[in-house]
Every structure is written in C-alpha cells, then in structure tokens.
Design an enzyme around this catalytic site. Structure first.
Site, PDB file in Angstrom:
ATOM      1  N   LYS A  75       0.803  -1.227   0.000  1.00  0.00           N
ATOM      2  CA  LYS A  75       0.000   0.000   0.000  1.00  0.00           C
ATOM      3  C   LYS A  75       0.840   1.284   0.000  1.00  0.00           C
ATOM      4  O   LYS A  75       0.424   2.300  -0.524  1.00  0.00           O
ATOM      5  CB  LYS A  75      -0.924   0.025   1.224  1.00  0.00           C
ATOM      6  CG  LYS A  75      -2.120  -0.899   1.110  1.00  0.00           C
ATOM      7  CD  LYS A  75      -3.041  -0.717   2.312  1.00  0.00           C
ATOM      8  CE  LYS A  75      -4.290  -1.545   2.172  1.00  0.00           C
ATOM      9  NZ  LYS A  75      -5.261  -1.304   3.244  1.00  0.00           N
ATOM     10  N   ASP A 134      -9.859   3.377   2.196  1.00  0.00           N
ATOM     11  CA  ASP A 134      -9.993   2.828   3.556  1.00  0.00           C
ATOM     12  C   ASP A 134     -10.616   3.867   4.488  1.00  0.00           C
ATOM     13  O   ASP A 134     -11.499   3.561   5.292  1.00  0.00           O
ATOM     14  CB  ASP A 134      -8.620   2.396   4.102  1.00  0.00           C
ATOM     15  CG  ASP A 134      -8.153   1.078   3.504  1.00  0.00           C
ATOM     16  OD1 ASP A 134      -9.004   0.235   3.147  1.00  0.00           O
ATOM     17  OD2 ASP A 134      -6.925   0.879   3.390  1.00  0.00           O
TER      18      ASP A 134
END
Ligand code: NAP
Length: 272
Positions: A69, A106
C-alpha cells in the site's frame, strides 16, 4: 458470468491474497449490474513488476493490499490528495492513456461505517492502533471534523503518528481514564485465531457510546460482544470493508454500487 474476449479485468495485488474477500464482493456486484467485468486475486511479491504486467495486459483497475500500500506510490503516475496525505493507496485506476492513478478508500469506508451511528463533526474518538489502518482512519476522522486520541502498544510509533496528525495520544494502560463519543479498534487484536482478546477492559466500555471494530474475522469480536453487553452501539468490521469496496467500485465503474448485494456476499463469505 461468462468471461469473453472483451471482458475487462480488475483485481487485487498483495501477498497473501488467497484469503481476500474482495473478489467475492466485486464479482457479485459486477454480476448484479450485468457488467462485462471480472475481478481476480494476483499474488504479487514485487509491486513494480506486478504493475508493469497489469499495464501491459490492459488491466482496468486494482485493489492494493499488504505489503504494497505504501511502496507502490513510487510506481504510479498520480495520486489523490487524501491518499497523498495518508501516504498509502488501496485502489488504482488505469486511465485510457495507461496512466495509473492512486486513491485511498480505507478512510472513506471507516468514516461511512462510523457515520451510520455517529455524526462525526466535532466528536471525540479514541482510536486504538498506530499501523496502516489507524493512520488512514485517523486522517479520515480529522477530515470529517472529528477529534482523535490515539492509543497504541509501541510508544514511539503512536507518538510519531499523533504528532504527524497533530492529535493527542495515550498509553493503552490509561484508556480506562478516557471518555469519548466513539472508540475504534484499528489493531489486529481480536482477530482469529487469537479471538478471545480485547485491548479495552469491559468495565470501561460504558465510556464510549459507539464502539467499532475493524477486525472482521470473527464478525463479533470480544470487544464488540462486551460493548454490546455494556449497552454501546456496535459496528462490525464488515461495514468498513464493505464501504471501502463500494468506493472502489464506484471509482472504477462510475456507477452506483449495489451495496446490499455486496453486503450479502461478504456476510455469506465471512459466515462460511
Ligand atoms: P498493521 O499496520 O500491522 O497495524 C497493526 C496494529 O495493531 C499496530 O498498531 C500494532 O501495534 C497493533 N497490535 C497488533 N497486535 C497487538 C497486540 N497484541 N497488542 C496491542 N496492539 C497490537 O495492520 P493494519 O493494516 O493497520 O490492520 C489492522 C487490522 O485491521 C487487521 O486485523 C486487518 O485485518 C484489519 N483491517 C480491516 C479492514 C476493514 O476493511 N475492515 C481494513 C484494513 C485492515 P504495534 O505498532 O505496537 O505493533
């Protein structure tokens, strides 16, 4: 769905990815809307090579998971401002000129999940953890006008995170002394196979009217079970997982996601 020569490919890159629920969630959504798209899991240890391969093969969009990520930022062409602040992406869009744009959904997923039970503006939230999820959620809560207090195990990590976000922090041992509108567990404590663990003493849960866990296996963690008994409103990790996926789907397709189809698919997969 029948995969044809014209079927557009989406997927997730990370390591490991075999356990990922994203293929089930996104394929059920593609199918429900009759879209000629398919979503697959690509186990990838080298993010740069995986991206080059996806570019060469005409992949349309990717989810990105652990451990890529953050490191993948060096290999994409542009980045959304919130993802830039967070320093991590979980979603990639491949544009028509084959340029790759990174987003982070997220924080959107976490905000949406919490906002179902708590208006975030001006609220005080105790956020447990100092890892990747805690960072994304912390930035998201600030963006929504909430105030955040971090608590985590490793003092220098939580200090750095709190300083970066200009928030307060405390030791885990002191969380009994805190009162806040909401509490979020963004650590892996409570996750299978160490299910019977919680960082919050049951007797202090009354200090938090809303308690959210981002762990989703099991769905009802010890924290949520005890919070329910203490009379708190509880939010399971499925909600964040669902809403971060909804934001990905909408970014890739430009269409409203079939939220209930995706929720049902996730619920079924988790229960199995
Ligand atoms: P991460 O970057 O590895 O961070 C994990 C955090 O948990 C760290 O702050 C770590 O503390 C803390 N921790 C781990 N074991 C602990 C223990 N025994 N006692 C106290 N603290 C402990 O992981 P992440 O990516 O943030 O993910 C965290 C959890 O969220 C995972 O269970 C993951 O599956 C879940 N998750 C859910 C969603 C969703 O959509 N629902 C999305 C992403 C992640 P130290 O810093 O001290 O090591």
């Amino acid at each position: 769905m029948l995969i044809k020569g014209s079927t557009e490919i989406y997927g997730i890159i990370g390591n490991p990815v075999a356990h990922s629920l994203s293929p089930i969630m996104h394929n059920s959504a593609f199918e429900a809307l009759g879209l000629n798209k398919v979503y697959v899991a690509f186990p990838a240890t080298n993010a740069e090579k995986a991206l080059a391969a996806c570019r060469a093969l005409g992949v349309h969009g990717l989810s990105v998971t652990i451990p890529h990520k953050e490191t993948i930022l060096a290999h994409i062409d542009s980045i959304d401002p919130m993802a830039q602040k967070i320093g991590a992406v979980n979603t990639l869009l491949f544009n028509e000129d084959n340029k790759i744009h990174g987003l982070n959904t997220d924080w959107i997923g976490a905000n949406k999940a919490l906002a179902e039970k708590l208006e975030l503006q001006g609220k005080r939230i105790l956020l447990l953890g100092a890892g990747g999820s805690a960072k994304a959620i912390g930035f998201g809560l600030l963006e929504a006008g909430a105030r955040v207090i971090f608590a985590s195990r490793t003092e220098n990590k939580v200090k750095v995170l709190a300083e970066t976000l200009k928030c307060d922090w405390t030791h885990l041992a002191d969380i009994e002394t805190i009162q806040a509108d909401g509490l979020i567990n963004a650590t892996s404590v409570g996750m299978s196979p160490i299910e019977n663990a919680s960082l919050v003493p049951a007797e202090s849960l009354g200090n938090f009217p809303v308690v959210m866990d981002i762990v989703y296996a099991p769905l009802e963690t010890r924290l949520l079970r005890e919070a329910k008994s203490a009379g708190c409103e509880v939010i399971t990790g499925l909600s964040m997982l669902l809403y971060q996926g909804v934001a990905q789907f909408e970014a890739w397709t430009g269409q409203d996601a079939p939220v209930e189809v995706m929720r049902t698919a996730l619920m079924k997969a988790i229960n199995e």
